[in-house]
Scaffold this active site. Structure first.
Site, short mmCIF file in Angstrom:
data_model
loop_
_atom_site.label_atom_id
_atom_site.label_comp_id
_atom_site.label_asym_id
_atom_site.label_seq_id
_atom_site.Cartn_x
_atom_site.Cartn_y
_atom_site.Cartn_z
N GLY A 246 0.77 -1.20 -0.10
CA GLY A 246 0.06 -0.03 -0.06
C GLY A 246 0.71 1.28 -0.09
O GLY A 246 2.10 1.30 -0.62
N SER A 247 0.18 2.40 0.58
CA SER A 247 0.86 3.58 0.50
C SER A 247 2.17 3.76 1.57
O SER A 247 2.35 3.21 2.53
CB SER A 247 -0.09 4.55 0.41
N GLU A 266 5.82 -3.57 0.97
CA GLU A 266 5.66 -3.10 -0.71
C GLU A 266 4.90 -1.78 -0.61
O GLU A 266 3.75 -1.69 -0.74
CB GLU A 266 5.03 -4.27 -1.23
N LEU A 267 5.75 -0.82 -0.96
CA LEU A 267 5.04 0.69 -0.54
C LEU A 267 5.33 0.99 -2.09
O LEU A 267 5.32 0.72 -3.25
CB LEU A 267 5.71 1.45 0.29
N CYS A 300 2.31 1.00 -8.52
CA CYS A 300 3.27 1.60 -7.69
C CYS A 300 4.56 1.68 -8.42
O CYS A 300 5.57 2.47 -7.93
CB CYS A 300 3.31 0.35 -6.47
N GLU A 394 4.48 10.81 -4.61
CA GLU A 394 3.85 9.93 -5.27
C GLU A 394 2.39 10.32 -5.82
O GLU A 394 1.76 10.50 -5.10
CB GLU A 394 3.78 8.53 -4.72
#
Ligand code: NAD
Length: 492
Positions: A246-247, A266-267, A300, A394
């Site tokens: 996610g973020s 996992e960003l 992402c 982002e």
């Protein structure tokens, strides 16, 4: 399966991000459901860890077969609840099948290793002597004695660590979930899955299919709960690991709550591409459009910043803008659409405000820049600065920035100057420059002559710096979801 204890649970209406139409209902998990989910996951873990490898592998293979047989249903559900164009939804299914079958193959092969112990005579003697034993004179020891010294063997075995909490984002509601479920089940863990609130229906369908494929019901519980309950799960000591996609801010916040658990993050990032003077301009531009604006730029590892050598800048700009303008924007459920909505109108308004802020600070819009409800027109900006949000943060929207640089080295320097480091792209035929770039640019993977969205699901995947912690990719996730126990046997 879904966790609700309540015979008549509250239901959330899941709506299409494109036109607000109803996609389906999802039962809401309350506190009692979340507690039950933990108890179930503990039971599920006891069952899963005892299953032979071939049974776990067969469950994963059969899940792939069942998804393949119901491919259209999955495609339409993903397209509807995530607002994902059909072409991309189909791509997600292909990747999910690879993911499941890759995990099944690894489940059969995954094991530990023999650890050599007879590697130093003096240490061996010291570690094996009894308290009153006289030291062995190795220089005088005969062959028979030396042979005896080798009779200890170390076997490092990997064991599943226990219930895993998987928290997932909206943008790949099937495959990013499988990035966690497939390796977890391959090694014998159970999972509590908390899918994104916008896309829980795909998770529910997947859970049904996995049980049909033979997964014990206790091995997977889907909880569609609010953030405070999700945080309760993150804090709970009965959970062995939190695997989060996610973020960036949410990811690091979760890590701060998770105590002694293993955590994998996992960003996101602000993915960059460098185009050097010897690049194939048409190909590079086409790939930047694919990675930057298709599916509303909601990857992402999407392309956000593009740095182009001054000698080819004009040609590249022309090619890129033409290709961006050729993208078909509209209803993701219609064939041929490249760019649908972003996930909701609030996100679209945020993206629009970042574009407007950049323009107020001197950026120029080469194309796009407008919004209609949740749809942002594919946008190319230039004259942006590194500290503008459209470069520094982002954006997660169909927006790219285009910057002229004097050479590829400057491009790589600018690209690497980021607090994120997920994946990068470098269009060059200069291999020395490519290897130099990998040394200087801290990213989980660098694509030469491609954009950062390239990903095959078995490869190691993850971020440097703010972009994450640990690695996914079938085999790498299996490592992180297990721990080592060493068995040392003295058979001399
Ligand atoms: P998000 O961080 O808003 O939400 C992700 C998940 O976390 C959701 O299930 C959400 O409900 C949950 N969540 C939110 N706050 C929480 C909290 N305090 N405690 C526990 N759970 C919480 O992300 P999103 O908007 O769904 O997805 C987009 C983001 O995901 C982007 O930043 C993107 O880069 C990133 N992403 C990363 C990868 C990767 O593999 N690195 C892949 C896809 C998306």
């Amino acid at each position: 399966m879904h966790a609700s204890q309540n015979p008549d649970p509250r239901q959330d209406a899941i709506l299409s991000p494109y036109d607000g139409s109803l996609v389906g209902h999802m039962p809401v998990s309350e506190e009692v459901d979340v507690e039950q989910a933990i108890l179930t996951a503990q039971k599920g873990f006891d069952m899963m860890r005892k299953l032979p490898r071939f049974v776990r592998a067969d469950i994963l293979d059969r899940t792939a077969d069942l998804i393949e047989a119901r491919k259209d249903e999955f495609v339409r559900l993903i397209a509807a609840e995530a607002g994902k164009p059909l072409y991309d939804a189909r791509g997600e299914i292909s990747r999910s099948l690879l993911n499941l079958r890759g995990a099944a193959r690894e489940a059969r092969a995954f094991g530990g290793e023999e650890v050599p112990l007879d590697i130093d005579g003096a240490v061996f003697e010291y570690q094996t002597a009894s308290a009153d034993g006289s030291p062995l004179d190795l220089s005088k020891a005969d062959l028979a004695t030396l042979n005896g010294l080798g009779r200890r063997i170390g076997i490092a075995r990997r064991f599943p660590i226990g219930p895993i909490l998987a928290i997932t984002p909206f943008n790949f509601p099937l495959n990013l979930v499988l990035h966690k479920l497939a390796p977890a089940f391959a090694v014998g863990n159970s999972v509590i899955l908390k899918p994104a609130p916008q896309t829980p229906l795909t998770s529910r369908l997947l859970a049904e299919v996995m049980v049909e494929a033979g997964l014990p019901e206790e091995a997977l519980t889907v909880v569609h709960c609010d953030v405070p309950l999700a945080e309760k799960l993150v804090r709970d000591d009965r959970i062995a690991m939190v695997t989060f996609t996610g973020s960036v801010p949410v990811g690091w916040h979760i890590k701060s709550l998770s105590g002694k658990k293993k955590v994998s993050l996992e960003l996101g990032g602000n993915g960059a591409v460098v185009v050097s003077e010897d690049a194939d301009i048409a190909f590079a531009a086409a790939r930047c459009v694919r990675g930057g604006v298709v599916y509303g730029g909601q990857y992402c590892i999407g392309v956000q910043r593009i740095f182009v050598h001054e000698e080819v800048y004009d040609a590249f700009e022309k090619e890129l803008v033409a290709r961006v303008e050729a993208c078909k924007v509209g209803n993701p459920m219609e064939e041929g659409v490249d760019v649908g909505p972003v996930i909701d109108e609030r996100s679209a308004m945020r993206i629009e405000s970042w574009i407007n802020e950049a323009v107020e600070q001197g950026a120029r819009v080469l194309t796009g820049g407008t919004r209609e409800k949740a749809v942002i027109a594919p946008t190319v900006l230039t004259d942006t600065k590194p500290d503008m949000k459209v470069e520094a943060d982002e954006i997660f929207g169909p927006v790219v920035t285009l910057t002229k640089v004097k050479d590829a080295d400057e491009g790589v320097r600018r690209a690497a100057d980021s607090r994120f480091g997920l994946q990068g792209g470098f269009f060059t035929n200069d291999m020395k420059a490519a290897f130099r770039a990998l040394e200087d640019w801290d990213v989980g993977a660098l694509m030469i002559n491609d954009v950062p969205i390239y990903r095959i699901d078995t490869m190691p995947f993850g971020g440097w710096k703010d972009s994450g912690l640990g690695r996914e990719g079938t085999r790498y996730a299996m490592d992180s979801m297990t721990d080592i126990k060493l068995l040392v046997v003295n058979y001399g």
